[in-house]
Motif scaffolding. Structure first.
Motif, PDB file in Angstrom:
ATOM      1  N   GLN A  17       0.833  -1.196   0.000  1.00 45.67           N
ATOM      2  CA  GLN A  17       0.000   0.000   0.000  1.00 45.67           C
ATOM      3  C   GLN A  17       0.874   1.254   0.000  1.00 45.67           C
ATOM      4  OE1 GLN A  17      -2.911   0.212   3.131  1.00 45.67           O
ATOM      5  NE2 GLN A  17      -3.494   2.289   2.599  1.00 45.67           N
ATOM      6  N   ILE A  18       1.933   1.249   0.797  1.00 42.63           N
ATOM      7  CA  ILE A  18       2.865   2.383   0.838  1.00 42.63           C
ATOM      8  C   ILE A  18       3.482   2.586  -0.547  1.00 42.63           C
ATOM      9  CG2 ILE A  18       5.076   3.195   1.774  1.00 42.63           C
ATOM     10  CD1 ILE A  18       2.855   3.331   3.844  1.00 42.63           C
ATOM     11  N   VAL A  19       3.939   1.506  -1.165  1.00 40.06           N
ATOM     12  CA  VAL A  19       4.548   1.595  -2.492  1.00 40.06           C
ATOM     13  C   VAL A  19       3.543   2.159  -3.492  1.00 40.06           C
ATOM     14  CG1 VAL A  19       5.492   0.256  -4.428  1.00 40.06           C
ATOM     15  CG2 VAL A  19       6.254  -0.210  -2.084  1.00 40.06           C
ATOM     16  N   GLY A  20       2.325   1.649  -3.473  1.00 38.14           N
ATOM     17  CA  GLY A  20       1.295   2.134  -4.388  1.00 38.14           C
ATOM     18  C   GLY A  20       1.003   3.611  -4.201  1.00 38.14           C
ATOM     19  N   LEU A  50       8.407  -3.564  -5.023  1.00 39.00           N
ATOM     20  CA  LEU A  50       8.407  -4.232  -3.725  1.00 39.00           C
ATOM     21  C   LEU A  50       9.560  -5.234  -3.624  1.00 39.00           C
ATOM     22  CD1 LEU A  50       6.772  -4.408  -1.088  1.00 39.00           C
ATOM     23  CD2 LEU A  50       5.437  -6.217  -2.146  1.00 39.00           C
ATOM     24  N   ARG A  51       9.777  -5.981  -4.681  1.00 37.84           N
ATOM     25  CA  ARG A  51      10.866  -6.971  -4.708  1.00 37.84           C
ATOM     26  C   ARG A  51      12.216  -6.291  -4.449  1.00 37.84           C
ATOM     27  NH1 ARG A  51       9.902  -8.603  -9.524  1.00 37.84           N
ATOM     28  NH2 ARG A  51       8.104  -9.790  -8.863  1.00 37.84           N
ATOM     29  N   LEU A  52      12.428  -5.149  -5.092  1.00 43.33           N
ATOM     30  CA  LEU A  52      13.679  -4.419  -4.871  1.00 43.33           C
ATOM     31  C   LEU A  52      13.800  -3.936  -3.431  1.00 43.33           C
ATOM     32  CD1 LEU A  52      14.003  -2.215  -8.096  1.00 43.33           C
ATOM     33  CD2 LEU A  52      15.387  -4.186  -7.459  1.00 43.33           C
ATOM     34  N   LEU A  53      12.725  -3.366  -2.913  1.00 38.79           N
ATOM     35  CA  LEU A  53      12.754  -2.825  -1.559  1.00 38.79           C
ATOM     36  C   LEU A  53      12.983  -3.917  -0.519  1.00 38.79           C
ATOM     37  CD1 LEU A  53       9.841  -0.259  -1.870  1.00 38.79           C
ATOM     38  CD2 LEU A  53      12.310   0.225  -1.893  1.00 38.79           C
ATOM     39  N   LEU A  54      12.400  -5.084  -0.748  1.00 34.90           N
ATOM     40  CA  LEU A  54      12.574  -6.193   0.185  1.00 34.90           C
ATOM     41  C   LEU A  54      14.004  -6.731   0.161  1.00 34.90           C
ATOM     42  CD1 LEU A  54       9.206  -8.089  -0.301  1.00 34.90           C
ATOM     43  CD2 LEU A  54       9.933  -6.763   1.702  1.00 34.90           C
ATOM     44  N   ASN A  55      14.710  -6.434  -0.914  1.00 33.10           N
ATOM     45  CA  ASN A  55      16.108  -6.853  -1.032  1.00 33.10           C
ATOM     46  C   ASN A  55      17.062  -5.693  -0.743  1.00 33.10           C
ATOM     47  OD1 ASN A  55      16.089  -9.725  -1.808  1.00 33.10           O
ATOM     48  ND2 ASN A  55      14.818  -8.961  -3.478  1.00 33.10           N
ATOM     49  N   ASP A  56      16.564  -4.697  -0.019  1.00 30.29           N
ATOM     50  CA  ASP A  56      17.374  -3.553   0.416  1.00 30.29           C
ATOM     51  C   ASP A  56      18.055  -2.820  -0.739  1.00 30.29           C
ATOM     52  OD1 ASP A  56      16.772  -3.989   3.168  1.00 30.29           O
ATOM     53  OD2 ASP A  56      18.298  -5.564   3.228  1.00 30.29           O
ATOM     54  N   LEU A  90      10.440   6.216  -2.199  1.00 30.08           N
ATOM     55  CA  LEU A  90      10.082   4.800  -2.023  1.00 30.08           C
ATOM     56  C   LEU A  90      10.999   4.120  -1.015  1.00 30.08           C
ATOM     57  CD1 LEU A  90       9.314   3.970  -5.730  1.00 30.08           C
ATOM     58  CD2 LEU A  90       7.740   3.548  -3.825  1.00 30.08           C
ATOM     59  N   VAL A  91      12.292   4.332  -1.150  1.00 31.03           N
ATOM     60  CA  VAL A  91      13.250   3.714  -0.226  1.00 31.03           C
ATOM     61  C   VAL A  91      13.035   4.251   1.188  1.00 31.03           C
ATOM     62  CG1 VAL A  91      15.705   3.490   0.341  1.00 31.03           C
ATOM     63  CG2 VAL A  91      14.929   3.159  -2.019  1.00 31.03           C
ATOM     64  N   ASN A  92      12.849   5.555   1.316  1.00 27.33           N
ATOM     65  CA  ASN A  92      12.646   6.147   2.640  1.00 27.33           C
ATOM     66  C   ASN A  92      11.352   5.672   3.287  1.00 27.33           C
ATOM     67  OD1 ASN A  92      15.047   7.605   2.583  1.00 27.33           O
ATOM     68  ND2 ASN A  92      14.092   9.408   1.677  1.00 27.33           N
ATOM     69  N   GLU A  93      10.275   5.672   2.534  1.00 26.51           N
ATOM     70  CA  GLU A  93       8.979   5.240   3.076  1.00 26.51           C
ATOM     71  C   GLU A  93       9.018   3.758   3.462  1.00 26.51           C
ATOM     72  OE1 GLU A  93       6.051   6.951   3.684  1.00 26.51           O
ATOM     73  OE2 GLU A  93       7.033   8.837   3.175  1.00 26.51           O
ATOM     74  N   ALA A  94       9.661   2.944   2.641  1.00 28.49           N
ATOM     75  CA  ALA A  94       9.783   1.513   2.965  1.00 28.49           C
ATOM     76  C   ALA A  94      10.615   1.333   4.228  1.00 28.49           C
ATOM     77  CB  ALA A  94      10.414   0.755   1.799  1.00 28.49           C
ATOM     78  N   HIS A  95      11.676   2.098   4.357  1.00 24.11           N
ATOM     79  CA  HIS A  95      12.533   2.019   5.543  1.00 24.11           C
ATOM     80  C   HIS A  95      11.733   2.389   6.804  1.00 24.11           C
ATOM     81  CE1 HIS A  95      16.233   2.093   7.843  1.00 24.11           C
ATOM     82  NE2 HIS A  95      15.909   3.293   8.295  1.00 24.11           N
ATOM     83  N   ILE A  96      10.984   3.467   6.728  1.00 22.57           N
ATOM     84  CA  ILE A  96      10.148   3.882   7.869  1.00 22.57           C
ATOM     85  C   ILE A  96       9.134   2.799   8.209  1.00 22.57           C
ATOM     86  CG2 ILE A  96       8.366   5.523   8.601  1.00 22.57           C
ATOM     87  CD1 ILE A  96       9.985   7.655   6.963  1.00 22.57           C
ATOM     88  N   PHE A  97       8.475   2.250   7.189  1.00 21.77           N
ATOM     89  CA  PHE A  97       7.485   1.194   7.416  1.00 21.77           C
ATOM     90  C   PHE A  97       8.133   0.007   8.115  1.00 21.77           C
ATOM     91  CE2 PHE A  97       5.349  -2.730   6.254  1.00 21.77           C
ATOM     92  CZ  PHE A  97       4.020  -2.437   6.553  1.00 21.77           C
ATOM     93  N   MET A  98       9.320  -0.387   7.655  1.00 19.51           N
ATOM     94  CA  MET A  98       9.979  -1.573   8.215  1.00 19.51           C
ATOM     95  C   MET A  98      10.481  -1.329   9.643  1.00 19.51           C
ATOM     96  SD  MET A  98      12.002  -3.168   4.976  1.00 19.51           S
ATOM     97  CE  MET A  98      11.259  -3.230   3.361  1.00 19.51           C
ATOM     98  N   ILE A  99      10.783  -0.081   9.982  1.00 17.22           N
ATOM     99  CA  ILE A  99      11.153   0.238  11.357  1.00 17.22           C
ATOM    100  C   ILE A  99       9.913   0.174  12.252  1.00 17.22           C
ATOM    101  CG2 ILE A  99      11.871   2.125  12.905  1.00 17.22           C
ATOM    102  CD1 ILE A  99      13.890   2.918  10.708  1.00 17.22           C
ATOM    103  N   GLU A 100       8.837   0.766  11.763  1.00 17.64           N
ATOM    104  CA  GLU A 100       7.601   0.813  12.554  1.00 17.64           C
ATOM    105  C   GLU A 100       6.897  -0.541  12.616  1.00 17.64           C
ATOM    106  OE1 GLU A 100       5.304   3.979  10.822  1.00 17.64           O
ATOM    107  OE2 GLU A 100       6.579   5.530  11.716  1.00 17.64           O
ATOM    108  N   HIS A 101       7.113  -1.350  11.597  1.00 18.18           N
ATOM    109  CA  HIS A 101       6.472  -2.672  11.496  1.00 18.18           C
ATOM    110  C   HIS A 101       7.537  -3.688  11.128  1.00 18.18           C
ATOM    111  CE1 HIS A 101       2.640  -0.512  11.340  1.00 18.18           C
ATOM    112  NE2 HIS A 101       3.219   0.287  10.463  1.00 18.18           N
ATOM    113  N   PRO A 102       8.266  -4.213  12.115  1.00 20.45           N
ATOM    114  CA  PRO A 102       9.320  -5.192  11.805  1.00 20.45           C
ATOM    115  C   PRO A 102       8.784  -6.378  11.005  1.00 20.45           C
ATOM    116  CG  PRO A 102       9.422  -4.509  14.092  1.00 20.45           C
ATOM    117  CD  PRO A 102       8.148  -3.947  13.532  1.00 20.45           C
ATOM    118  N   LYS A 103       9.660  -6.931  10.180  1.00 23.09           N
ATOM    119  CA  LYS A 103       9.267  -8.075   9.370  1.00 23.09           C
ATOM    120  C   LYS A 103       8.771  -9.201  10.262  1.00 23.09           C
ATOM    121  CE  LYS A 103      12.652  -7.179   5.733  1.00 23.09           C
ATOM    122  NZ  LYS A 103      13.908  -7.607   5.137  1.00 23.09           N
ATOM    123  N   PRO A 104       7.661  -9.832   9.872  1.00 24.37           N
ATOM    124  CA  PRO A 104       7.172 -10.983  10.650  1.00 24.37           C
ATOM    125  C   PRO A 104       8.193 -12.123  10.632  1.00 24.37           C
ATOM    126  CG  PRO A 104       5.501 -10.207   9.115  1.00 24.37           C
ATOM    127  CD  PRO A 104       6.777  -9.487   8.790  1.00 24.37           C
TER     128      PRO A 104
END
Length: 109
Positions: A17-20, A50-56, A90-104
């Motif tokens: 959703q963030i990416v979109g 998303l694939r790129l962001l998940l691979n840092d 995109l990179v910044n928003e994904a980073h913030i999301f991953m800090i606020e919501h750690p990977k399951p």
């Protein structure tokens, strides 16, 4: 569906959703985001980003993908500065999301 799978699904949907939103709001190479009838027009590009962001991925890698989409899929020529700005967002928003919501925990399985 096991609880871990449900958590992972929710987490991925949240990040998607963030990416979109960033693609719609900040990238928008077709300049259509003021017309609500076009909402979701960039959704088909979410999985690749998303694939790129998940691979840092670095912002430059995300920008390369966005340029490829612009040129090959959309057949547009857009300001590279705008594309770089969107990639950084995109990179910044994904980073913030991953800090606020750690990977399951199910993510790496």
């Amino acid at each position: 569906m096991p609880k871990q799978d449900i958590e992972l699904d929710r987490w991925l949907k949240g990040l998607s959703q963030i990416v979109g939103e960033v693609l719609w709001r900040d990238w928008d190479p077709m300049d259509v985001n003021e017309d609500v009838t076009h909402v979701g027009i960039y959704d088909e590009h979410i999985p690749g980003v998303l694939r790129l962001l998940l691979n840092d991925a670095e912002p430059s890698e995300v920008a390369d993908l966005l340029w490829k989409i612009e040129e090959e899929d959309l057949q547009l020529s857009i300001s590279q500065a705008d594309t770089v700005d969107a990639a950084n967002m995109l990179v910044n928003e994904a980073h913030i999301f991953m800090i606020e919501h750690p990977k399951p925990s199910a993510f790496g399985q």
